[in-house]
Design a protein around this motif. Structure first.
Motif, PDB file in Angstrom:
ATOM      1  N   ASN A  82      19.130  -4.509   9.411  1.00 53.34           N
ATOM      2  CA  ASN A  82      19.458  -3.028   9.630  1.00 53.34           C
ATOM      3  C   ASN A  82      19.720  -2.367  10.978  1.00 53.34           C
ATOM      4  O   ASN A  82      18.418  -2.104  11.528  1.00 53.34           O
ATOM      5  CB  ASN A  82      19.080  -1.989   8.539  1.00 53.34           C
ATOM      6  CG  ASN A  82      19.732  -0.869   8.349  1.00 53.34           C
ATOM      7  OD1 ASN A  82      20.134  -0.227   9.172  1.00 53.34           O
ATOM      8  ND2 ASN A  82      19.854  -0.201   7.030  1.00 53.34           N
ATOM      9  N   SER A  87      15.457  -2.443  11.863  1.00 55.76           N
ATOM     10  CA  SER A  87      14.652  -3.139  10.732  1.00 55.76           C
ATOM     11  C   SER A  87      15.161  -4.368  10.637  1.00 55.76           C
ATOM     12  O   SER A  87      16.409  -4.585  10.624  1.00 55.76           O
ATOM     13  CB  SER A  87      14.261  -2.205   9.424  1.00 55.76           C
ATOM     14  OG  SER A  87      13.311  -1.222   9.868  1.00 55.76           O
ATOM     15  N   TRP A  89      14.053  -7.842   7.842  1.00 54.60           N
ATOM     16  CA  TRP A  89      13.494  -8.298   6.743  1.00 54.60           C
ATOM     17  C   TRP A  89      13.381  -9.932   6.606  1.00 54.60           C
ATOM     18  O   TRP A  89      14.347 -10.404   6.686  1.00 54.60           O
ATOM     19  CB  TRP A  89      14.069  -7.686   5.410  1.00 54.60           C
ATOM     20  CG  TRP A  89      13.761  -6.418   5.054  1.00 54.60           C
ATOM     21  CD1 TRP A  89      12.570  -5.853   4.259  1.00 54.60           C
ATOM     22  CD2 TRP A  89      14.556  -5.442   5.543  1.00 54.60           C
ATOM     23  NE1 TRP A  89      12.995  -4.306   4.288  1.00 54.60           N
ATOM     24  CE2 TRP A  89      14.086  -4.182   4.932  1.00 54.60           C
ATOM     25  CE3 TRP A  89      15.657  -4.961   6.393  1.00 54.60           C
ATOM     26  CZ2 TRP A  89      14.630  -2.954   5.157  1.00 54.60           C
ATOM     27  CZ3 TRP A  89      16.240  -4.213   6.764  1.00 54.60           C
ATOM     28  CH2 TRP A  89      15.670  -2.837   6.176  1.00 54.60           C
ATOM     29  N   SER A 119       5.048  -3.723  12.047  1.00 57.50           N
ATOM     30  CA  SER A 119       5.146  -3.789  10.633  1.00 57.50           C
ATOM     31  C   SER A 119       5.255  -2.463  10.101  1.00 57.50           C
ATOM     32  O   SER A 119       4.142  -1.629  10.224  1.00 57.50           O
ATOM     33  CB  SER A 119       3.775  -4.892  10.202  1.00 57.50           C
ATOM     34  OG  SER A 119       4.082  -4.692   8.891  1.00 57.50           O
ATOM     35  N   ASN A 123       4.684  -1.694   4.072  1.00 55.21           N
ATOM     36  CA  ASN A 123       4.610  -3.066   3.764  1.00 55.21           C
ATOM     37  C   ASN A 123       2.931  -2.932   3.023  1.00 55.21           C
ATOM     38  O   ASN A 123       2.240  -2.370   3.335  1.00 55.21           O
ATOM     39  CB  ASN A 123       4.684  -4.025   4.752  1.00 55.21           C
ATOM     40  CG  ASN A 123       5.919  -4.129   5.536  1.00 55.21           C
ATOM     41  OD1 ASN A 123       6.882  -4.078   4.729  1.00 55.21           O
ATOM     42  ND2 ASN A 123       5.971  -4.119   6.947  1.00 55.21           N
ATOM     43  N   SER A 181       7.609  -6.028   1.274  1.00 58.41           N
ATOM     44  CA  SER A 181       7.900  -4.393   1.511  1.00 58.41           C
ATOM     45  C   SER A 181       7.436  -3.548   0.396  1.00 58.41           C
ATOM     46  O   SER A 181       7.994  -2.512   0.477  1.00 58.41           O
ATOM     47  CB  SER A 181       9.478  -4.300   2.059  1.00 58.41           C
ATOM     48  OG  SER A 181      10.054  -5.116   0.942  1.00 58.41           O
ATOM     49  N   GLU A 204       9.154  -6.062   5.917  1.00 58.50           N
ATOM     50  CA  GLU A 204      10.145  -5.259   7.019  1.00 58.50           C
ATOM     51  C   GLU A 204       9.435  -5.279   8.371  1.00 58.50           C
ATOM     52  O   GLU A 204       8.032  -4.814   8.401  1.00 58.50           O
ATOM     53  CB  GLU A 204      10.398  -3.868   6.384  1.00 58.50           C
ATOM     54  CG  GLU A 204      11.276  -3.040   7.301  1.00 58.50           C
ATOM     55  CD  GLU A 204      11.573  -1.637   6.623  1.00 58.50           C
ATOM     56  OE1 GLU A 204      12.268  -0.962   7.202  1.00 58.50           O
ATOM     57  OE2 GLU A 204      11.166  -1.450   5.691  1.00 58.50           O
ATOM     58  N   SER A 206      10.064  -3.745  12.383  1.00 54.26           N
ATOM     59  CA  SER A 206      10.901  -2.851  13.065  1.00 54.26           C
ATOM     60  C   SER A 206      10.845  -3.296  14.803  1.00 54.26           C
ATOM     61  O   SER A 206       9.741  -3.733  15.231  1.00 54.26           O
ATOM     62  CB  SER A 206      10.469  -1.340  12.922  1.00 54.26           C
ATOM     63  OG  SER A 206      11.301  -0.555  13.937  1.00 54.26           O
TER      64      SER A 206
END
Length: 297
Positions: A82, A87, A89, A119, A123, A181, A204, A206
Motif C-alpha cells: 500500500n 506499508s 505485508w 514493524s 503486529n 498483523s 506489516e 512500513s
C-alpha cells in the motif's frame, strides 16, 4: 540585456532538470508481478537501480508471478503493498492458511527487520512451543510440532499462542516466534485456523522512515499518522503547559530569555561603569582646571 542573461540561464537549467525528470519517469514505469504493482521506492531486479530507493532491501524478485521480499538471508512472499500508507505485508514462505500442519521457516525477533523498515505496533507475536505435559488454557491452541525433533522426548504436546504477555508454562519450551498483523474481528480465544489466517495475512512493515531525513536533521520525532508523515519537536509541539514539561523543555524555553536578560544586565553594568567613570573624569578635569587658574573649589 545583461539583466536578461541570468533569467535565460535559470530557464535553461529548469528545462534541463524537468527534461531529465521526465526521462527518468519514462525509463521507470510501474512494473508488476502477479497482481502487485511495483513502483518507487521498490523495484524489480530486472529494473534499473535508479528506479528504486538506494538500498538492497527495496529490490524485489518476481518468481512464478510471486513477489519475493529479501531481508538478510531470508526470503518472504509479498502479500500486498500500500503506497498511500507506506506499508508492505510479507509472509513466511511455508505458511498456508489451507494447510494447518505447516511450520514457519523463520523465527523472527521484533527488531529483526532492516534498519529502514519499521514493524507496525499492531503486529502481534505468534509463538510455537512444545510441552512435556498438557496445558489446560484457552490461550494454548493445539498445533503441529515445529521444534527440533532430535531434542524432544517421544511424548510431547505442541501448541501455538498468539499475542504477548502470556506466561509460558514451566513444562514448555519455546520453539520459534513469528509475527502477524494481528487478529481482525474475532474473539480473544483464537482457533488454529484463525491464527494461520493471521499468519497468511502477513506482518506489516512500513518504509516511511526513508522520508524522515529533514526531520532527523532538525532533531525532530518523525512519525506516521494515517497516511501523513509528521515531524514533531518535543518542546515546541508539546500541547501540555510549560509547568508540566520536563526540565529540558523548560530550559530550552527560558534559555533565550535568560540570555537576553543576562546580556541586558551586562550591558547595563558596562554602561553604569562608563557613566561613573565619565563623571569621575569630569570631576577630575574640573578640579585640575580650577587649580591651574587658582580658583576656589
Amino acid at each position: 540585456m545583461l539583466f536578461a542573461i541570468p533569467s535565460i540561464l535559470l530557464l535553461l537549467l529548469f528545462l534541463t532538470v524537468n527534461s531529465r525528470a521526465q526521462d527518468n519517469n519514462i525509463n521507470c514505469p510501474s512494473s508488476s508481478c502477479g497482481n502487485l504493482r511495483i513502483s518507487y521506492p521498490f523495484r524489480l531486479t530486472s529494473s534499473p537501480k535508479s528506479c528504486g530507493y538506494d538500498d538492497p532491501s527495496f529490490e524485489l524478485e518476481c518468481r512464478n508471478n510471486q513477489t519475493i521480499f529479501k531481508v538478510r538471508s531470508r526470503m518472504y512472499m509479498v502479500r500486498d503493498i500500500n503506497y498511500e500508507i507506506y506499508s508492505i505485508w510479507v509472509v513466511d514462505p511455508s505458511i498456508n492458511r489451507a494447510n494447518l500442519s505447516s511450520c514457519p521457516v523463520y523465527s523472527n525477533a521484533y527488531d529483526s527487520w532492516t534498519s529502514i523498515f519499521w514493524s507496525i505496533h499492531l503486529n502481534r507475536p505468534v509463538s510455537f512451543l512444545h510441552c512435556v505435559a498438557p496445558v489446560n488454557s484457552p490461550k494454548y491452541v493445539e498445533a503441529p510440532f515445529c521444534g527440533n525433533t532430535s531434542s524432544t522426548s517421544s511424548q510431547i504436546y505442541s501448541y501455538v499462542m498468539e499475542g504477548d504477555g502470556i506466561a509460558l508454562s514451566e513444562s514448555c519450551t519455546l520453539d520459534r516466534v513469528v509475527w502477524s498483523s494481528g487478529p481482525k474481528g474475532r474473539s480473544s480465544n483464537p482457533s488454529l485456523g484463525g491464527i494461520y489466517g493471521d499468519l497468511s495475512d502477513g506482518v506489516e512493515l512500513s518504509w516511511f522512515r526513508i522520508h524522515c531525513g529533514e526531520c532527523s536533521r532538525s532533531n525532530g520525532d518523525c512519525g506516521l499518522e494515517g497516511s501523513r508523515i509528521t515531524c514533531k519537536h518535543q518542546c515546541k509541539d508539546d500541547r501540555t503547559t510549560l509547568s508540566q514539561q520536563g526540565f529540558k523543555c523548560q530550559l530550552e524555553y527560558w534559555a533565550p530569555y535568560i540570555v537576553g536578560y543576562g546580556m541586558f544586565a551586562y550591558g547595563g553594568l558596562i554602561g553604569l561603569r562608563f557613566l561613573i567613570g565619565f563623571v569621575f573624569l569630569m570631576v577630575l578635569v574640573v578640579s585640575q582646571w580650577r587649580k591651574r587658574h587658582h580658583l576656589p573649589l
